[in-house]
Scaffold this active site. Sequence first.
Site, PDB file in Angstrom:
ATOM      1  N   ASN A   8      21.874  -9.554  38.757  1.00  0.00           N
ATOM      2  CA  ASN A   8      21.669  -9.718  37.238  1.00  0.00           C
ATOM      3  C   ASN A   8      20.515 -10.653  36.953  1.00  0.00           C
ATOM      4  O   ASN A   8      20.349 -11.694  37.129  1.00  0.00           O
ATOM      5  CB  ASN A   8      23.111 -10.457  36.988  1.00  0.00           C
ATOM      6  CG  ASN A   8      23.212 -10.658  35.401  1.00  0.00           C
ATOM      7  OD1 ASN A   8      22.328 -10.334  34.709  1.00  0.00           O
ATOM      8  ND2 ASN A   8      24.417 -11.322  35.039  1.00  0.00           N
ATOM      9  N   ARG A  89      22.698  -4.842  37.184  1.00  0.00           N
ATOM     10  CA  ARG A  89      23.231  -4.816  35.705  1.00  0.00           C
ATOM     11  C   ARG A  89      22.150  -4.769  34.919  1.00  0.00           C
ATOM     12  O   ARG A  89      20.914  -5.126  35.069  1.00  0.00           O
ATOM     13  CB  ARG A  89      23.710  -6.260  35.520  1.00  0.00           C
ATOM     14  CG  ARG A  89      24.050  -6.499  33.990  1.00  0.00           C
ATOM     15  CD  ARG A  89      24.580  -7.771  33.656  1.00  0.00           C
ATOM     16  NE  ARG A  89      24.757  -8.114  32.391  1.00  0.00           N
ATOM     17  CZ  ARG A  89      24.571  -8.825  31.633  1.00  0.00           C
ATOM     18  NH1 ARG A  89      24.376 -10.047  31.901  1.00  0.00           N
ATOM     19  NH2 ARG A  89      25.154  -8.881  30.133  1.00  0.00           N
ATOM     20  N   HIS A 178      28.633  -6.452  26.978  1.00  0.00           N
ATOM     21  CA  HIS A 178      29.704  -6.937  27.818  1.00  0.00           C
ATOM     22  C   HIS A 178      30.803  -5.756  28.544  1.00  0.00           C
ATOM     23  O   HIS A 178      31.768  -6.109  28.540  1.00  0.00           O
ATOM     24  CB  HIS A 178      30.665  -7.916  27.435  1.00  0.00           C
ATOM     25  CG  HIS A 178      29.929  -9.237  26.838  1.00  0.00           C
ATOM     26  ND1 HIS A 178      30.149  -9.932  25.670  1.00  0.00           N
ATOM     27  CD2 HIS A 178      28.933  -9.922  27.538  1.00  0.00           C
ATOM     28  CE1 HIS A 178      29.144 -10.895  25.606  1.00  0.00           C
ATOM     29  NE2 HIS A 178      28.608 -10.984  26.769  1.00  0.00           N
ATOM     30  N   ARG A 239      24.288 -18.178  18.657  1.00  0.00           N
ATOM     31  CA  ARG A 239      24.275 -16.909  17.847  1.00  0.00           C
ATOM     32  C   ARG A 239      24.888 -16.954  16.663  1.00  0.00           C
ATOM     33  O   ARG A 239      26.148 -17.350  16.791  1.00  0.00           O
ATOM     34  CB  ARG A 239      24.308 -15.635  18.673  1.00  0.00           C
ATOM     35  CG  ARG A 239      23.319 -15.514  19.551  1.00  0.00           C
ATOM     36  CD  ARG A 239      23.542 -14.148  20.428  1.00  0.00           C
ATOM     37  NE  ARG A 239      23.653 -14.535  21.982  1.00  0.00           N
ATOM     38  CZ  ARG A 239      23.973 -13.615  22.853  1.00  0.00           C
ATOM     39  NH1 ARG A 239      24.241 -12.482  22.567  1.00  0.00           N
ATOM     40  NH2 ARG A 239      24.076 -14.228  24.196  1.00  0.00           N
ATOM     41  N   GLU A 383      32.028  -9.586  36.635  1.00  0.00           N
ATOM     42  CA  GLU A 383      31.136  -8.217  36.517  1.00  0.00           C
ATOM     43  C   GLU A 383      30.569  -7.984  37.981  1.00  0.00           C
ATOM     44  O   GLU A 383      30.115  -6.960  38.302  1.00  0.00           O
ATOM     45  CB  GLU A 383      30.088  -8.705  35.457  1.00  0.00           C
ATOM     46  CG  GLU A 383      30.918  -8.868  33.976  1.00  0.00           C
ATOM     47  CD  GLU A 383      29.978  -9.800  33.033  1.00  0.00           C
ATOM     48  OE1 GLU A 383      30.113 -10.874  33.143  1.00  0.00           O
ATOM     49  OE2 GLU A 383      29.418  -9.118  32.135  1.00  0.00           O
TER      50      GLU A 383
END
Length: 397
Positions: A8, A89, A178, A239, A383
């Site tokens: 990742n 990823r 995601h 965010r 993940e």
Amino acid sequence: MSKTISINAGSSSLKWQLYLMPQEQVLAKGLIERIGLKDSISTVKFDGRSEQQILDITDHTQAVRILLDDLKRFDIIQSYDEITGVGHRVVAGGEHFKDSALVTEEVIQQVEELSLLAPLHNPANAAGIRAFREILPDITSVLVFDTSFHTSMPEKAYRYPLPSKYYTENKVRKYGAHGTSHEYVAQEAAKVLGKPIEELKLITCHIGNGASITAVDKGLSVDTSMGFTPLGGVMMGTRTGDIDPAIIPYLMLHTDDFSSPEDISHVLNRESGLKGVSGNSSDMRDIESAMEAGDHDATLAFDIFVDRIQKYIGQYFAVLNGADAIIFTAGIGENSDLVREAVISGLSWFGCDIEPAKNVRGAEGVISTPEAKVKVLVIPTDEELVIAREVERFKNQ
Ligand code: ADP
């Protein structure tokens, strides 16, 4: 037996995990931070040990060399031949990548072209992919896209009510994010509930520093809260999530903070959310302690955070016309019993009811009462494992 690495890559970091496959056993994991800066840090964890070295790592190719050297240095592998697969990823796969893909030069170029949709992430992902291709050119190399799971959304969900040319000419539409996490926890939830996923309507809540909520019908994503970019949807650590778009031109006219697109992006992506409202921290643990100490702004940040999650869950009850279960995952979803309790206590009319004795830190599985119409589950996301499994799938094709 073979060893597969999940990668990742961020703009200045590279997170990795080495698996023995098909046993799915984690042999080692690590993180390289501050790539491109002075005093980069490489951490390797294996056999209960944690080793760290600080050195200057100029780019992702060097980071990959250091990670591979470390695997030999610590006897985690004897030779590079043991590594037979790598999975990367990739954040933005656009409309093109509906599934994971084997790495070819053409595919890497497509990932680079998609940087328009993820300017911080895709160039870093591509750098990591190129680095492995240079050093280990013969292993099975697979790209796993954050957006693939959401390519099943119907057009009414992914299109925005803007003039159509912005979709046809500029590719402005909802892509979500995601995806690997939402897909994984939905499948795990089906196992826990003992039902085929094709018979379930699920609302998956990936609530970490970045957060998104997805409506999953029969195992397919039919809507998700993140939008054209990972800025949309629920409030996050730094965010905004959804806000009235008219706020932007208004602030451009009336403040000095919004003079360039970069300024706007910076405030909305990095200075807002929990951090912006609390004036203190983007980290939910800090928000919870400040709230306990009676801090008004931290309490407000928590309340808005919970409110936006509840509203998205409410929307997805409508999108799915009811749901069998709500699933919490990622840093906050897995660990904050306070957030789960606050979210679910406002949804009792829908048939949600949490069992306080089960809603504890470290909870896993069903945390709702036996009578609850809508089950509530905590499923830790993984993940990296999904990525390693994708590499196996391509090897066996
Ligand atoms: P990222 O999006 O960076 O992968 P994570 O999924 O790691 O984020 O989630 C990070 C968030 O999880 C942070 O806000 C952190 O405070 C929160 N978190 C982690 N542990 C706890 C805890 N025990 N209680 C509350 N929040 C927690």
